[in-house]
Structure formats: C-alpha cells, structure tokens
Design a protein around this motif. Structure first.
Motif, short mmCIF file in Angstrom:
data_model
loop_
_atom_site.label_atom_id
_atom_site.label_comp_id
_atom_site.label_asym_id
_atom_site.label_seq_id
_atom_site.Cartn_x
_atom_site.Cartn_y
_atom_site.Cartn_z
N ARG A 1 0.82 -1.19 0.11
CA ARG A 1 -0.11 0.33 -0.03
C ARG A 1 0.96 1.15 0.10
O ARG A 1 2.00 1.37 -0.35
CB ARG A 1 -0.86 -0.02 1.26
CG ARG A 1 -0.34 -0.44 2.59
CD ARG A 1 -1.11 -0.73 3.60
NE ARG A 1 -2.02 -2.10 3.35
CZ ARG A 1 -2.89 -2.72 4.11
NH1 ARG A 1 -2.97 -1.99 5.45
NH2 ARG A 1 -3.24 -3.65 3.87
N ALA B 1 -4.04 2.83 -4.54
CA ALA B 1 -4.57 3.25 -3.02
C ALA B 1 -4.80 4.74 -3.23
O ALA B 1 -5.52 5.56 -2.62
CB ALA B 1 -3.54 2.89 -1.96
N ARG C 1 0.48 9.44 1.99
CA ARG C 1 -0.83 8.93 2.92
C ARG C 1 -1.44 10.11 3.83
O ARG C 1 -2.26 10.47 4.13
CB ARG C 1 -0.39 7.82 3.75
CG ARG C 1 -1.51 7.30 4.63
CD ARG C 1 -1.06 6.20 5.88
NE ARG C 1 -0.53 5.14 4.99
CZ ARG C 1 -1.14 3.92 4.88
NH1 ARG C 1 -2.48 4.19 5.37
NH2 ARG C 1 -0.73 2.89 4.33
N ARG D 1 -7.57 5.99 -5.09
CA ARG D 1 -9.02 5.50 -4.41
C ARG D 1 -9.16 6.81 -3.28
O ARG D 1 -10.22 7.12 -3.06
CB ARG D 1 -8.69 4.40 -3.39
CG ARG D 1 -9.26 3.12 -4.32
CD ARG D 1 -9.46 2.01 -3.26
NE ARG D 1 -8.42 1.32 -2.48
CZ ARG D 1 -7.50 0.64 -3.04
NH1 ARG D 1 -7.64 0.14 -4.25
NH2 ARG D 1 -6.38 0.62 -2.20
N GLY E 1 -0.80 -5.63 -4.25
CA GLY E 1 -1.14 -4.05 -4.04
C GLY E 1 -0.23 -3.15 -4.37
O GLY E 1 0.89 -3.42 -4.59
#
Ligand code: FMN
Length: 183
Positions: free
Chosen positions: A61, A128, A89, A131, A123
């Motif tokens: 991720r 990610a 992130r 999304r 992944g």
C-alpha cells in the motif's frame, strides 16, 4: 495556460525521477510544478487545474511512518537520509481533515518491484492513492499507473522513464478532452 501540480513521495529517488518525467510530458501542453511531499502545501489551491500524486508501494500500500523507517534499514550507508520525511498518505489525510474537497481533475502514479510480479498483484500504491483522491472528490481523468523498479532501492526498470513521459503526454491530452465540472 492550465496549471498542473505533481506531488511525489520517494525514499530512494525512483518516484522523483518518474515525477519529473511525467512533468516533462505534461509540460508539452500545461504549466507544471513538481513538489516533494514534505514541502507540499496543505491545501490544493484553486489555481491548480490538474493534481498528480505518486509514491512508492510499501507493504502492498502507501508508505507509513513504520515502513519508511524500515526503508532506512535497507540501506548500508550510515549517512543516508530518505528523500521524503513524510508520505502522501499523511498529506492526503491532512487534506481530508481540513475538509478540503477536491474540485478539479487528478491522476495517481506509484512504483512497485518488477519481480516477482505476484508481489505487485498484492497491492499498488498508485491504486491506493487514486482511491483516496476519488474519495476526496477529485475527478480521476486516467486510471492509476504503476512504474517498476528492479530492486527495493531502484533503479527504475528499463524504459520506465520513457513510459512515465508518455503517461504525462497522455494525461495532458485526456485533461484537455475531459469535461470539467468546475470550469
Ligand atoms: C518497507 C518496504 C516495503 C516494501 N513493500 C513492497 C511491496 O509490498 N510491493 C512492492 O512491489 N514493492 C515493495 N517495496 C519496494 C518499493 O516499491 C521500492 O522501494 C520503491 O518503489 C522505490 O521507490 P522510491 O525510490 O521512490 O522510494 C517495499 C520497500 C520497502 C522499503
């Protein structure tokens, strides 16, 4: 002229190379700024027409504080510093916390190990990131794109810089064609 902003995270420099290659591709049709995520602004200014975000895949991720400290364990040199002190992130989480909803167009990229291929299937950071951007309300104008590295510390696999450049050109083209609700 329309304005694009590319925000990248990179430990060993591969996403940085990809970011600048995408920028060159985009620059054929737009103004482009490239920023490393630790110095990226906490909000996406309304002057940004296209936001592109990318970073490395860590443990299938986006990176985390823990995985970034592990990235340091991979390196022999004592003096080594990661290019990015924080990750996409955290940056995306901050956008959300501030109630920053995406108003414009966006795209995502990332890097994965080239071999073994099954690792990438588990992944990809690019997916990610896409999304998260979508959840923030951005209009994704292109499917997320993953570029491959030969080893954990790079280099990028043969032809990937050129592919990133082509991705940038394609993004610019699709941006010009996409209907923009905020326009
Ligand atoms: C802690 C850690 C975990 C990783 N996990 C994965 C993974 O799950 N899948 C993968 O394809 N690559 C994985 N990798 C390799 C990274 O994708 C690679 O280091 C990165 O793409 C290099 O990009 P950068 O130079 O911009 O940091 C991992 C690397 C580290 C340091």
């Amino acid at each position: 002229m329309k304005q694009a902003l590319i925000i990248y995270e990179s430990m060993y420099g591969d996403n940085e190379k990809v970011a600048y290659a995408i920028a060159q591709g985009l620059a054929t049709q737009m103004r482009v700024d490239v920023m490393e995520v630790s110095s990226a602004p906490p909000r996406v200014d309304t002057s940004i027409d296209l936001l592109v975000v990318g970073g490395p895949t860590h443990m299938t991720r986006m990176s985390s504080e823990k995985s970034r400290s592990r990235a340091g364990n991979e390196v022999d040199e004592e003096e080594w510093e990661p290019l990015s002190e924080t990750g996409v992130r955290e940056w995306l989480t901050r956008l959300r916390a501030r109630g920053e909803m995406g108003r414009g167009a966006a795209a995502a990229f990332g890097t994965n190990l080239n071999e073994p291929r099954w690792v990438s299937k588990l992944g990809q950071a690019s997916h990610a990131i896409a999304r998260r951007l979508k959840r923030l309300g951005f209009q994704m104008i292109e499917p997320p794109e993953t570029f491959f590295v030969e080893e954990v510390q790079g280099p990028l696999s043969e032809g990937e810089v050129e592919r990133a450049h082509r991705f940038g050109v394609q993004l610019a083209r699709h941006f010009a064609e996409a209907p923009r609700p905020h326009a």
